[in-house]
Write a protein that holds these residues in place. Sequence first.
Motif, mmCIF file in Angstrom:
data_model
loop_
_atom_site.group_PDB
_atom_site.id
_atom_site.type_symbol
_atom_site.label_atom_id
_atom_site.label_comp_id
_atom_site.label_asym_id
_atom_site.label_seq_id
_atom_site.Cartn_x
_atom_site.Cartn_y
_atom_site.Cartn_z
ATOM 1 N N UNK A 1 41.306 47.105 47.509
ATOM 2 C CA UNK A 1 42.053 45.906 47.161
ATOM 3 C C UNK A 1 42.831 46.203 45.880
ATOM 4 N N UNK A 2 44.145 46.224 46.012
ATOM 5 C CA UNK A 2 45.033 46.547 44.899
ATOM 6 C C UNK A 2 45.651 45.273 44.341
ATOM 7 N N UNK A 3 45.876 45.237 43.028
ATOM 8 C CA UNK A 3 46.590 44.111 42.427
ATOM 9 C C UNK A 3 47.966 44.564 41.985
ATOM 10 N N UNK A 4 48.995 43.865 42.436
ATOM 11 C CA UNK A 4 50.358 44.213 42.049
ATOM 12 C C UNK A 4 50.571 43.877 40.580
ATOM 13 N N UNK A 5 51.227 44.779 39.868
ATOM 14 C CA UNK A 5 51.366 44.632 38.420
ATOM 15 C C UNK A 5 52.687 44.001 37.992
ATOM 16 N N UNK A 6 53.663 43.936 38.902
ATOM 17 C CA UNK A 6 54.946 43.329 38.568
ATOM 18 C C UNK A 6 55.347 42.355 39.674
ATOM 19 N N UNK A 7 56.450 41.667 39.445
ATOM 20 C CA UNK A 7 56.948 40.755 40.465
ATOM 21 C C UNK A 7 56.446 39.334 40.272
ATOM 22 N N UNK B 1 43.444 32.775 40.406
ATOM 23 C CA UNK B 1 43.086 34.191 40.518
ATOM 24 C C UNK B 1 41.599 34.430 40.248
ATOM 25 N N UNK B 2 41.048 33.787 39.234
ATOM 26 C CA UNK B 2 39.634 33.986 38.920
ATOM 27 C C UNK B 2 38.745 33.520 40.074
ATOM 28 N N UNK B 3 39.062 32.368 40.666
ATOM 29 C CA UNK B 3 38.269 31.863 41.788
ATOM 30 C C UNK B 3 38.375 32.798 42.993
ATOM 31 N N UNK B 4 39.567 33.318 43.226
ATOM 32 C CA UNK B 4 39.766 34.269 44.326
ATOM 33 C C UNK B 4 38.908 35.511 44.119
ATOM 34 N N UNK B 5 38.942 36.050 42.911
ATOM 35 C CA UNK B 5 38.166 37.252 42.610
ATOM 36 C C UNK B 5 36.669 36.996 42.797
ATOM 37 N N UNK B 6 36.188 35.877 42.309
ATOM 38 C CA UNK B 6 34.764 35.573 42.447
ATOM 39 C C UNK B 6 34.381 35.380 43.913
ATOM 40 N N UNK C 1 54.427 35.922 40.770
ATOM 41 C CA UNK C 1 53.113 35.452 41.186
ATOM 42 C C UNK C 1 52.010 36.489 41.075
ATOM 43 N N UNK C 2 50.814 36.077 41.480
ATOM 44 C CA UNK C 2 49.643 36.951 41.482
ATOM 45 C C UNK C 2 49.435 37.445 42.917
ATOM 46 N N UNK C 3 49.573 38.752 43.119
ATOM 47 C CA UNK C 3 49.548 39.320 44.469
ATOM 48 C C UNK C 3 48.507 40.433 44.553
#
Length: 255
Positions: free
Chosen positions: A73-79, A48-53, A81-83
């Motif tokens: 760009x929204x980040x899903x808070x539940x569910x 996730x950090x590499x994706x964000x950078x 994995x990191x989406x």
Amino acid sequence: MKKELNCFTIAMMVLALNWTLPSSSLAQTEPLGRLMSVTEFTIKPGHEMQFREGVKAWKACYLENKGEWTWRLWQRQQGEGSVFVLASDMANWAEMDKTDEPGNKCQIHAMNLINPHIEKATSHVTRFQPGISKASQLTEDVIRVSFYDLSPTHGYKMMEVVKEVEKIRKAAGMETPGYWYQWQTSGPESPSFHHVMPYKDYAAMDIVQEAVWETVEKSAGKAKKDELQAAFRSSLQNTWSYVYKLDKDLSRPSK
């Protein structure tokens, strides 16, 4: 894998246009609403950090080259994995024929710094439904998105009920709280519609508001409420919801 890795490039470069918020209608006699391109990215575990950078680097390059495109760009808070969900609007399908030179100049950032960290990407197009939606532009940072998969036999009832319910609520002086979208493209597991409920922040989600069916019963009576509620439930095959938070660092809602 090559197709999956190219999804971000396609979404953010080939379709990089100056898209604005939609306005549409369910009736054929009314103008069609704007379209929204939605791409859901499932990030590789631990990336996730590499994706964000990587997105930050692409965004900096795009702005430096005076790109016009706007996106959230929204980040899903539940569910699981990191989406992340990339949402961007366009006036019509014809805008997909256009190219974006600033995006092309920054394509190398997507290929080298973003795509390697994406496990899966799924893209679809939806259309805004203004006749039953909030009129003002979305500005909030937190949204609850409810998805509706319609019944093959009774799915047609859903929008009929929604329109009638909103008519009753408006007559009662209630404002339309959210935004409806109809999916124009979909896969076997995609919904037919989704509804976006905006919140200023998480604390706003604690505020208790009058329920939709409670307003209908107060205004039109219990019998009418029961009729509409039964029709709505029969129209659904499945429904689910998630909360998303806007990632401001990775977004560009306006120029």
